[in-house]
Design a protein around this motif. Structure first.
Motif, PDB file in Angstrom:
ATOM      1  N   UNK A  24     -12.201  36.909  -5.115  1.00  0.00           N
ATOM      2  CA  UNK A  24     -11.542  36.709  -6.414  1.00  0.00           C
ATOM      3  C   UNK A  24     -10.300  35.815  -6.266  1.00  0.00           C
ATOM      4  N   UNK A  25      -9.548  36.033  -5.195  1.00  0.00           N
ATOM      5  CA  UNK A  25      -8.411  35.130  -4.948  1.00  0.00           C
ATOM      6  C   UNK A  25      -8.918  33.694  -4.840  1.00  0.00           C
ATOM      7  N   UNK A  26     -10.048  33.547  -4.145  1.00  0.00           N
ATOM      8  CA  UNK A  26     -10.610  32.209  -3.941  1.00  0.00           C
ATOM      9  C   UNK A  26     -10.982  31.569  -5.276  1.00  0.00           C
ATOM     10  N   UNK A  27     -11.711  32.307  -6.098  1.00  0.00           N
ATOM     11  CA  UNK A  27     -12.146  31.748  -7.389  1.00  0.00           C
ATOM     12  C   UNK A  27     -10.944  31.401  -8.269  1.00  0.00           C
ATOM     13  N   UNK A  28      -9.922  32.259  -8.208  1.00  0.00           N
ATOM     14  CA  UNK A  28      -8.755  32.047  -9.066  1.00  0.00           C
ATOM     15  C   UNK A  28      -7.892  30.890  -8.581  1.00  0.00           C
ATOM     16  N   UNK A  29      -8.136  30.443  -7.344  1.00  0.00           N
ATOM     17  CA  UNK A  29      -7.352  29.310  -6.843  1.00  0.00           C
ATOM     18  C   UNK A  29      -7.958  27.972  -7.269  1.00  0.00           C
ATOM     19  N   UNK A  30      -9.110  28.019  -7.943  1.00  0.00           N
ATOM     20  CA  UNK A  30      -9.780  26.764  -8.322  1.00  0.00           C
ATOM     21  C   UNK A  30      -9.101  26.101  -9.525  1.00  0.00           C
TER      22      UNK A  30
END
Ligand SMILES: Nc1nc2c(c(=O)[nH]1)N[C@H]1C(S)=C(S)[C@@H](COP(=O)(O)OP(=O)(O)OC[C@H]3O[C@@H](n4cnc5c(=O)[nH]c(N)nc54)[C@H](O)[C@@H]3O)O[C@H]1N2
Ligand SMILES: Nc1nc2c(c(=O)[nH]1)N[C@H]1C(S)=C(S)[C@@H](COP(=O)(O)OP(=O)(O)OC[C@H]3O[C@@H](n4cnc5c(=O)[nH]c(N)nc54)[C@H](O)[C@@H]3O)O[C@H]1N2
Ligand SMILES: [Mo]
Length: 782
Positions: free
Chosen positions: A480-486
């Motif tokens: 989720x952190x990864x997706x939100x960093x997009x």
């Protein structure tokens, strides 16, 4: 939403049967499927109908009777639902509010009707014109300094045409970043088999099931996940074939099955007996078990040779078709029985019994599912299984062969037509030549590598052709952190899911036609093609009215995205989207096996793609089928965690319940395993419960053990005493995905090890929590 009653109650009926009919009725009523759409349910897998969007099990050619499948009906009903999620719904709910709903609740809202864009000021999705959506995507993609900073996910429902067009667009844009659901699924099969038999696909067709006398089913739960396979197994059982289930669990559907097609089955209380033998390795024990069987085959052959009896090995096949046998046999001879038994978790007499069954078989089929592919040693396991089959020439012979049972209905086809992050240079040459461009040559990211790249800021745009990336993937909070960093996340999708809510700075939801719906382009109905688990390619036509007039087909969405991003100087994207036959012409040009593609699709049942290993043509470096040597791994993360924590350390498998399709939760029951109205359950062995001082009915928290210093934890699971080997636990996916460490993957395949997670249990600290709560997001992220 009213909470169903939660209870645990053993199921005593055969699989399918009346229980299935009841659940079909429940689902049709719940989805409020319109009367006119009922006929769709009868059209699954019929000539001129659509390919069932459920699983990838093949259809009988010219099927005359309606092949009844409860879970196929659920998949169709979920798509044919009359419920809608309109812009008005999003006006009423912020994304933050929706995050508090469970996956089950999100699914229940129905079909998406209009394209939407995230409005940060209001924390809501709001309507957007299609052209503006494509312009936003083009702006983001063209602003990246390197095309490798975008990743393009595919879920296995996409048709051959959509997938081919998508990969063409993405490669012309300039990257091979194609994470796909297969990376989490049968990747060990696709990467393992080429090393032994030259091609990463199964070698059997349905016809072989009519001639097999022995079936070994490894790590599969067909009653839930491939129900139409039970029809085949029933016929084999009736003929007297020996069916062995190799699975830590005694899955109900492998014991007895009542076929809705057969009145006598339905009227008898017991149905038809399926498996005659259950071998129950501990989780991850298959490699050692198969090695034991192979070792025994050598011993039996030695004895036969000494006695002057018929050889047990197929010496002709081995001499003519294979390399590496001597080293393979030497390794088997040197292997210790103690190690085999300890690592398999199967008593010696049962290993020997399985070997006896195997060598008695004149035509043996081995099938396998996620129970083999989602472990650290999955590639060696698949290779060893294919080697075992080679020992007796059980490949490329009638009634015998390898049968990986794929998941998504077109996951195999997507890979065939180019959804591949590690493309061969030969394929790239042909693609580049056909479309006059220079494709990117370096390999791209798979699923896990994509998440790592996002976390490190190397991927900023995510586009998903179907699926539910944020929740199907491991290590949920990190993902989720990864997706939100997009900078941008885009989902081409039929229904609302968690991935739409865990979004980038800009975010789009692009609603699309499902496979059951009529796809008109310029007034002409279009069909799409798919490849099933046995390499049969066939056409699929939708029959229902689209869920909304504002939906575009997946192909139209891909084409307009490409047109907006790249322009149409090289490829006339919009012309391709206007007539799917033209896309098939392109596939024919780029791949072998698709000669006269459009024409052959008109044949009833379609055509077989051709699998070299089935014809005993070996596309390996040596030109022969290859025996390979792998040791039994004794220093895995599970071994290390056990050494540290002792027998309190347990191994957790994450599987599907009967009422879900991957991340889509249809209902809260798993009736063959006796679970009703809930999903946060943990199956455990009675002796382990006693050893840990727990009791069935108590609620526990689960922590996984990994060496990267990150605490991984899920809370509030109900302990259920279950017939599972000691040291093993079972729970459902995706609730347990937060426990799977991102870096815990299958060697050589990158598959998250979702079936072997080292965990510790602790008594629930806050035991007052509502026992029935399916709490959704917070619980998942906890
Ligand atoms: N209705 C329905 N149909 C589906 C799906 C769905 O979710 N719902 N999903 C689709 C997809 S994408 C896929 S990939 C397939 C999945 O279909 P399956 O491969 O059947 O998947 P799972 O339910 O994950 O579990 C497989 C089995 O592996 C066993 N198992 C676990 N660990 C081990 C082990 O170490 N060794 C052995 N021998 N067995 C083990 C479990 O007990 C379980 O019976 O189904 C497809 N079809
Ligand atoms: N812990 C754990 N994790 C696992 C697994 C496991 O066994 N354990 N299994 C793994 C496996 S085998 C797989 S395959 C993956 C699955 O991963 P995914 O394929 O990403 O997940 P799905 O749940 O199948 O995707 C469902 C979503 O697809 C969209 N959809 C449905 N139909 C269509 C359509 O026709 N077109 C489009 N564009 N979208 C559509 C809907 O929005 C729906 O919400 O999960 C993996 N994750
Ligand atoms: Mo899958």
């Amino acid at each position: 939403m009213k909470k169903p009653e939660a209870r645990i109650e053993p199921y005593t009926h055969p699989a399918a049967g009346w229980g299935a009919l009841k659940y079909v009725a429940i689902n049709l009523i719940k989805e409020k499927v319109a009367g006119g759409n009922y006929r769709t349910l009868l059209a699954q897998n019929q000539p001129n109908g659509f390919d069932c969007p459920g699983c990838a099990w093949p259809d009988r050619e010219h099927a005359s009777t309606f092949e009844f499948c409860e879970n196929g009906v659920k998949a169709v009903a979920a798509e044919a639902t009359s419920k809608r999620v309109t812009p008005a719904f999003f006006d009423e709910h912020t994304v933050t509010e929706l995050m508090a709903q469970s996956d089950y609740e999100l699914e229940q809202h129905g079909r998406l009707t209009d394209p939407l864009v995230y409005d940060a000021a209001r924390d809501r999705y709001v309507p957007i014109e299609w052209n503006d959506a494509f312009a936003l995507i083009a702006r983001h993609l063209n602003a990246l300094d390197d095309p490798n900073r975008a990743a393009f996910y595919t879920s296995g429902r996409a048709s051959n045409e959509a997938a081919f067009l998508y990969q063409l667009f993405v490669r012309m844009y300039g990257t091979n970043n194609f994470p796909d659901c297969s990376n989490m699924c049968h990747e060990a099969t696709s990467r393992g088999l080429p090393g032994t038999v030259g091609i990463g696909k199964g070698t059997v067709t349905l016809d072989d099931f009519e001639h097999a006398d022995t079936l070994l089913l490894f790590g599969q739960n067909p009653a839930t996940n491939h129900p139409r396979m039970l029809g085949e197994l029933r016929e084999c059982a009736k003929r007297g074939a020996t069916i062995v289930s190799i699975n830590p669990l005694r899955e109900r559907g492998l014991e007895r099955f009542a076929s809705p097609q057969h009145a006598l089955d339905m009227l008898s209380p017991n149905g038809t007996k399926i498996s005659s033998v259950f071998i129950r390795p501990k989780i991850g024990g298959d490699f050692a078990l198969i090695k034991g069987v192979a070792k025994r085959v050598i011993e039996l052959d030695d004895a036969a040779l000494a006695a002057g009896a018929e050889r047990v090995l197929d010496v002709e096949f081995i001499a003519q078709h294979t390399v590496g046998f001597d080293a393979f046999a030497a390794d088997l001879r040197a292997e210790s029985w103690d190690t085999i038994v300890a690592e398999a978790g199967v008593p010696l007499d049962e290993v020997l019994k399985l070997a006896d069954i195997y060598v008695k078989g004149r035509a043996v089929i081995s099938t396998w599912g996620m129970g083999l592919t989602q472990h650290k040693n999955s590639v060696p396991t698949v290779q060893l299984l294919s080697n075992l089959m080679m020992m007796r020439g059980n490949i490329g012979r009638r009634g015998a062969g390898l049968c990986p049972v794929r998941g998504h209905s077109n996951v195999q086809g997507d890979r065939t037509v180019g959804i591949e992050e590690k493309p061969t240079q030969a394929f790239l040459d042909r693609l580049g030549k056909a479309y006059d461009f220079e494709p990117p040559r370096e390999h791209g990211y798979d699923v896990v590598e994509t998440i790592h790249a996002m976390l490190e800021g190397r991927v900023k745009v995510f586009i998903g052709l179907g699926g539910n990336f944020s929740i199907a993937t491991p290590d949920t909070p990190r993902t989720w952190d990864a997706m939100r960093s997009c900078d941008l996340t885009v989902h081409i999708t039929t229904k609302l899911n968690r991935s739409h809510l865990v979004h980038g700075r800009d975010a789009l939801i692009l609603p699309t036609l499902g496979r059951t719906e009529i796809d008109l382009q310029n007034g002409v109905p279009q069909g799409v093609s798919v490849e099933d688990s046995m390499s049969m390619v066939h056409i699929s036509y939708g029959m229902n009215r689209p869920a909304s007039p504002n939906l575009l087909s997946e192909i139209a969405i891909v084409a307009r995205m490409a047109h907006a991003t790249l322009g149409s100087a090289k490829v006339d994207w919009l012309a391709l989207a206007a007539d799917y036959a033209l896309i098939r012409d392109g596939i024919e040009q780029v791949f072998d096996g698709f000669e006269r593609y459009n024409e052959r699709l008109k044949q009833p049942g379609g055509f077989h793609l051709g699998v070299a290993s089935r014809d005993r043509v070996w596309k390996t470096p040596s030109g022969k089928a290859q025996f390979v040597v792998h040791p039994i791994a004794l220093d895995t993360p599970i071994h290390r965690a056990r050494a540290e924590h002792g027998e309190r350390l347990l191994t957790l498998m994450t599987t599907r319940s009967h009422d879900q399709y991957n991340t889509t939760i249809y209902g809260l029951d798993d009736r063959y395993r006796g679970v009703y109205g809930q999903r946060r359950v943990l199956f455990a062995n009675r002796d382990d419960l006693a050893m840990l001082g727990f009791e069935a009915g108590q609620r526990v928290d689960i922590t996984s053990v990994w060496d990267d210093g990150v605490e991984r934890h899920v809370e509030d699971f109900l302990l259920v005493e279950y017939d599972i080997p000691r040291g093993c636990l079972g729970a459902y996916y995706p609730e347990t995905n937060p426990l799977v460490p991102l870096s815990s993957i299958a060697d050589g395949a990158g598959t998250p090890t979702s079936k072997s997670i080292p965990v510790l249990l602790s008594a629930r600290v806050n035991a007052s929590v509502d026992a029935n709560a399916e709490t959704g997001a917070e619980a998942i992220a906890a």
